[in-house]
Design an enzyme around this catalytic site. Structure first.
Site, PDB file in Angstrom:
ATOM      1  N   LYS A  38      33.993  55.496  17.099  1.00 28.94           N
ATOM      2  CA  LYS A  38      33.010  56.583  17.097  1.00 28.94           C
ATOM      3  C   LYS A  38      31.744  56.221  16.325  1.00 28.94           C
ATOM      4  O   LYS A  38      30.630  56.418  16.817  1.00 28.94           O
ATOM      5  CB  LYS A  38      33.673  57.841  16.517  1.00 28.94           C
ATOM      6  CG  LYS A  38      32.817  59.085  16.496  1.00 28.94           C
ATOM      7  CD  LYS A  38      33.668  60.344  16.432  1.00 28.94           C
ATOM      8  CE  LYS A  38      34.836  60.247  15.486  1.00 28.94           C
ATOM      9  NZ  LYS A  38      34.443  60.167  14.071  1.00 28.94           N
ATOM     10  N   THR A  52      30.740  53.190  15.545  1.00 26.99           N
ATOM     11  CA  THR A  52      30.127  52.070  16.258  1.00 26.99           C
ATOM     12  C   THR A  52      29.267  52.577  17.411  1.00 26.99           C
ATOM     13  O   THR A  52      28.148  52.108  17.629  1.00 26.99           O
ATOM     14  CB  THR A  52      31.228  51.123  16.794  1.00 26.99           C
ATOM     15  OG1 THR A  52      32.075  50.750  15.709  1.00 26.99           O
ATOM     16  CG2 THR A  52      30.631  49.887  17.415  1.00 26.99           C
ATOM     17  N   ARG A  67      28.159  59.609   7.726  1.00 23.92           N
ATOM     18  CA  ARG A  67      28.701  59.882   6.387  1.00 23.92           C
ATOM     19  C   ARG A  67      28.837  58.592   5.581  1.00 23.92           C
ATOM     20  O   ARG A  67      28.873  57.504   6.132  1.00 23.92           O
ATOM     21  CB  ARG A  67      30.082  60.537   6.499  1.00 23.92           C
ATOM     22  CG  ARG A  67      30.056  61.951   7.048  1.00 23.92           C
ATOM     23  CD  ARG A  67      31.460  62.500   7.206  1.00 23.92           C
ATOM     24  NE  ARG A  67      32.224  61.747   8.198  1.00 23.92           N
ATOM     25  CZ  ARG A  67      33.552  61.824   8.340  1.00 23.92           C
ATOM     26  NH1 ARG A  67      34.247  62.629   7.560  1.00 23.92           N
ATOM     27  NH2 ARG A  67      34.169  61.120   9.257  1.00 23.92           N
ATOM     28  N   LYS A  98      42.054  51.853   5.921  1.00 23.92           N
ATOM     29  CA  LYS A  98      41.004  51.992   6.926  1.00 23.92           C
ATOM     30  C   LYS A  98      40.035  50.821   6.949  1.00 23.92           C
ATOM     31  O   LYS A  98      39.558  50.410   7.997  1.00 23.92           O
ATOM     32  CB  LYS A  98      40.234  53.295   6.672  1.00 23.92           C
ATOM     33  CG  LYS A  98      39.158  53.586   7.711  1.00 23.92           C
ATOM     34  CD  LYS A  98      38.469  54.905   7.401  1.00 23.92           C
ATOM     35  CE  LYS A  98      37.349  55.186   8.389  1.00 23.92           C
ATOM     36  NZ  LYS A  98      36.601  56.399   8.045  1.00 23.92           N
ATOM     37  N   ALA A 128      37.438  65.134   7.018  1.00 25.94           N
ATOM     38  CA  ALA A 128      37.318  65.829   8.297  1.00 25.94           C
ATOM     39  C   ALA A 128      38.529  66.684   8.625  1.00 25.94           C
ATOM     40  O   ALA A 128      38.476  67.478   9.554  1.00 25.94           O
ATOM     41  CB  ALA A 128      37.080  64.822   9.418  1.00 25.94           C
ATOM     42  N   PHE A 176      36.911  62.347  13.043  1.00 24.51           N
ATOM     43  CA  PHE A 176      38.111  62.423  13.867  1.00 24.51           C
ATOM     44  C   PHE A 176      37.780  62.889  15.289  1.00 24.51           C
ATOM     45  O   PHE A 176      36.659  62.728  15.760  1.00 24.51           O
ATOM     46  CB  PHE A 176      39.185  63.291  13.211  1.00 24.51           C
ATOM     47  CG  PHE A 176      39.701  62.737  11.916  1.00 24.51           C
ATOM     48  CD1 PHE A 176      40.047  61.395  11.787  1.00 24.51           C
ATOM     49  CD2 PHE A 176      39.844  63.550  10.795  1.00 24.51           C
ATOM     50  CE1 PHE A 176      40.520  60.882  10.587  1.00 24.51           C
ATOM     51  CE2 PHE A 176      40.328  63.039   9.593  1.00 24.51           C
ATOM     52  CZ  PHE A 176      40.663  61.696   9.501  1.00 24.51           C
ATOM     53  N   PHE A 232      36.441  47.238  25.326  1.00 28.37           N
ATOM     54  CA  PHE A 232      37.216  46.169  24.687  1.00 28.37           C
ATOM     55  C   PHE A 232      37.365  45.033  25.701  1.00 28.37           C
ATOM     56  O   PHE A 232      37.434  45.276  26.914  1.00 28.37           O
ATOM     57  CB  PHE A 232      38.602  46.673  24.270  1.00 28.37           C
ATOM     58  CG  PHE A 232      38.638  47.406  22.960  1.00 28.37           C
ATOM     59  CD1 PHE A 232      39.225  46.849  21.838  1.00 28.37           C
ATOM     60  CD2 PHE A 232      38.066  48.672  22.838  1.00 28.37           C
ATOM     61  CE1 PHE A 232      39.259  47.525  20.616  1.00 28.37           C
ATOM     62  CE2 PHE A 232      38.100  49.360  21.628  1.00 28.37           C
ATOM     63  CZ  PHE A 232      38.698  48.778  20.515  1.00 28.37           C
ATOM     64  N   TRP A 286      29.328  47.029  20.970  1.00 30.33           N
ATOM     65  CA  TRP A 286      30.038  46.240  19.960  1.00 30.33           C
ATOM     66  C   TRP A 286      29.691  44.757  20.113  1.00 30.33           C
ATOM     67  O   TRP A 286      29.439  44.062  19.132  1.00 30.33           O
ATOM     68  CB  TRP A 286      31.551  46.452  20.091  1.00 30.33           C
ATOM     69  CG  TRP A 286      32.351  45.767  19.010  1.00 30.33           C
ATOM     70  CD1 TRP A 286      32.690  46.267  17.791  1.00 30.33           C
ATOM     71  CD2 TRP A 286      32.894  44.440  19.056  1.00 30.33           C
ATOM     72  NE1 TRP A 286      33.416  45.335  17.072  1.00 30.33           N
ATOM     73  CE2 TRP A 286      33.543  44.199  17.823  1.00 30.33           C
ATOM     74  CE3 TRP A 286      32.885  43.421  20.019  1.00 30.33           C
ATOM     75  CZ2 TRP A 286      34.192  43.009  17.526  1.00 30.33           C
ATOM     76  CZ3 TRP A 286      33.522  42.224  19.726  1.00 30.33           C
ATOM     77  CH2 TRP A 286      34.176  42.023  18.489  1.00 30.33           C
TER      78      TRP A 286
END
Length: 558
Positions: free
Chosen positions: A73, A75, A96, A107, A275, A303, A383, A411
């Site tokens: 998200k 990214t 954030r 994480k 979140a 999230f 991906f 990405w």
């Protein structure tokens, strides 16, 4: 093919001096307070001077329910911001700040990934400009002043059994969840049970992120309910006389942080409320400032859309008078397969049937976002293991839901990989199709608000809550808090409160275990199922591999 890590890519960034990035937005150098050469805070007087300017377009990036497969998200938020600038729009990103606890836990970093990152990556994931330390200090100052007040005679008649203000630190430490303080005899005070939460779960964090200016900040801090008397009447932060000193500690932290993407586009990184226990959005002051300075502001909410987007719409937008013009919903083929029942180890193999089976999770989020009256486009975060047939399966499903899915390769390729999505976002935002409407009106009873979210967003059959919860909500309504929105605290992994129930489940109820009043932030927290406000470290925390290399560079952060 060996891919570079995020931190390797970030280290190769050709950053521009932060004064240049500010100049792109028309911020005079005297209103940028530099922290080194690559980050700065924007002054309050400059922000105040923007009040009469017209707002740009607001774009929210949200996602499906997170899975171990990864969604990307942040990214996508960064990639889209770069993409909008690439096609000639003046765009700013608002995200954030990262919490130290998750960084050293499981994480890792939180500044985007690949060639869609915000830099300086290491500083952003560590101490940055000290905002979280300031929030920690302000919160714990209040904690200390409460115990000190009781020690020196308890003039306010605080019931020591009913002190609800805990302590915080910005680290995952399960040993501090429940503690006893003031042990050691008369000199140390009256023993009582309390505990620690992680800083991002602090109401002070939520308050900072919802305040418009320092005056608003101090008022909200004063409104915090910290304890109760024996007759159950509330004691406020202002009764303890801590609000002024807390505001002083937060003076600099209230100023948004300006940094840049790998492509030297401006990004505001400010605030970081949980979140699932709080509202999970960057600060109102950063978002509002960006809207005055840019044609497009791309922001995200934590999230999946059932938590982040719902709270963005029903809490942040309601409180700040904002209305999004378009929503981007991030999904991955891998996550669709996982929702379709494929194990993480088997995600590399083509499985179109599993993709189709997992798509209802995405479909429900599309419908939910549309229920707010805002147009939505799906971003398929690419991906390398994705096959053409799997991508097409997602596109076909989304088309059947009346939306469009666009494959995005930011990405690997930065802004060049997200041009199609950028054009689509402009088309949606300029169409005037947005007619933003929150899920419920202010004057709806509190329990009815909880039931509305459970029914409209989670698609639950109902809400289960015992009499104590109903009585507490009624008491808050009678005390004048009935107009507040509700902040649902539940697992991020499912529409239900069972983290293992993936896809688009039906036939379940939402248990509300307890409710908490965040009077300063301005919402009621409904705790559904088991939610931790102080995480623990995993068996092998990321901290074990984070170190400095021979050149003095950080390794292992991501």
């Amino acid at each position: 093919m060996a891919y570079k890590t995020d931190i390797e890519i970030a280290r190769e960034a050709k950053k521009r001096p932060i004064m240049e990035i500010g100049a792109k937005l028309g911020i005079p150098s005297e209103h940028l307070l530099p922290y080194g050469h690559d980050k700065a805070k924007v002054s309050q007087p400059f922000i105040a001077s923007l009040a009469d300017r017209k707002n740009g377009k607001l774009v929210l990036v949200t996602a499906i329910n997170p899975t171990p497969a990864g969604e990307g998200k942040t990214t996508t938020t960064v990639g889209l911001g770069d993409g909008l600038n690439r096609i000639g729009k003046n765009a700013v990103i608002c995200i954030r700040e990262a919490s130290l606890g998750p960084n050293f836990g499981m994480k890792g970093g939180a500044a985007g990934g690949g060639y869609a990152q915000v830099v300086p990556m290491e500083e952003m994931n560590l101490h940055f400009t000290g905002d979280f330390h300031a929030i920690t200090s302000a919160h714990n100052l209040l904690s200390a002043m409460i115990d000190n007040h009781i020690y020196w005679g308890n003039e306010l008649d605080i019931d020591a059994r009913r002190v609800v203000w805990r302590r915080v630190m910005d680290m995952n430490d399960r040993a501090l969840r429940d503690v006893v303080v003031n042990l050691g005899g008369v000199a140390n005070g009256f023993p009582r049970q309390t505990g620690f939460d992680i800083t991002v779960a602090s109401e002070v964090m939520a308050i900072l992120c919802l305040s418009n200016d320092l005056e608003d900040l101090q008022k909200r801090l004063g409104d915090i309910v910290v304890a109760y008397r024996r007759d159950k009447s509330p004691i406020y932060c202002r009764d303890i006389k801590a609000d002024g000193a807390m505001t002083v500690l937060l003076k600099d932290a209230m100023q948004p942080n300006l940094v840049q993407t790998l492509e030297n586009n401006p990004a505001f990184v400010h605030g970081g409320p949980f979140a699932n226990i709080a509202h999970g959005c960057n600060s109102v002051i950063a978002t509002k400032t960006a809207l005055k300075l840019a044609d497009y502001v791309v922001t995200e909410a934590g999230f999946g859309a059932d938590l982040g987007a719902e709270k963005f719409m029903n809490i942040k937008c309601r409180k700040a008078g904002l209305a999004p013009d378009a929503v981007v919903l991030v999904a991955t083929v891998r996550a669709m397969k996982m929702n379709g029942g494929v194990a993480k180890a088997d995600l590399g193999a083509e499985n179109v049937e599993a993709v189709q089976k997992g798509c209802p999770n995405l479909g429900r989020h599309i419908g939910n976002v549309k229920s707010f009256g805002v147009p939505v486009v799906v971003a398929i975060n690419h991906f390398v293991t994705d096959t053409d047939a799997e991508v097409q399966a997602v596109k076909d499903y989304v088309a059947s839901q009346g939306s469009e899915a666009i494959l995005c390769k930011h990405w690997a390729h930065g802004s060049a990989g997200v041009e199609e999505l950028s054009h689509k976002v402009v088309e949606l935002a300029e169409s005037g199709a947005a007619n933003f409407t929150p899920s419920y009106p202010d004057d709806m009873p509190l329990m009815k608000k909880i039931e509305t979210i459970a029914a409209k967003i989670y698609h639950a059959d109902g809400v289960i809550a015992d009499n104590a919860v109903h009585a507490q909500l009624q008491a808050w309504e009678e005390a004048g808090y009935g107009h507040l929105p509700v902040c649902m605290a539940k697992t991020q992994y499912s529409f239900s409160t069972d983290p293992n129930l993936r896809g688009a489940p039906t036939g379940f109820s939402v248990p509300v275990r307890e409710v908490r009043l965040s009077a300063g932030a301005g919402f009621i927290v409904a705790i559904c199922g088991e939610i931790m406000t102080m995480p623990g470290l995993p068996r092998m925390p990321s901290a074990e591999v984070i170190r400095l290399n021979a050149d003095g560079d950080v390794e292992g952060l991501f």
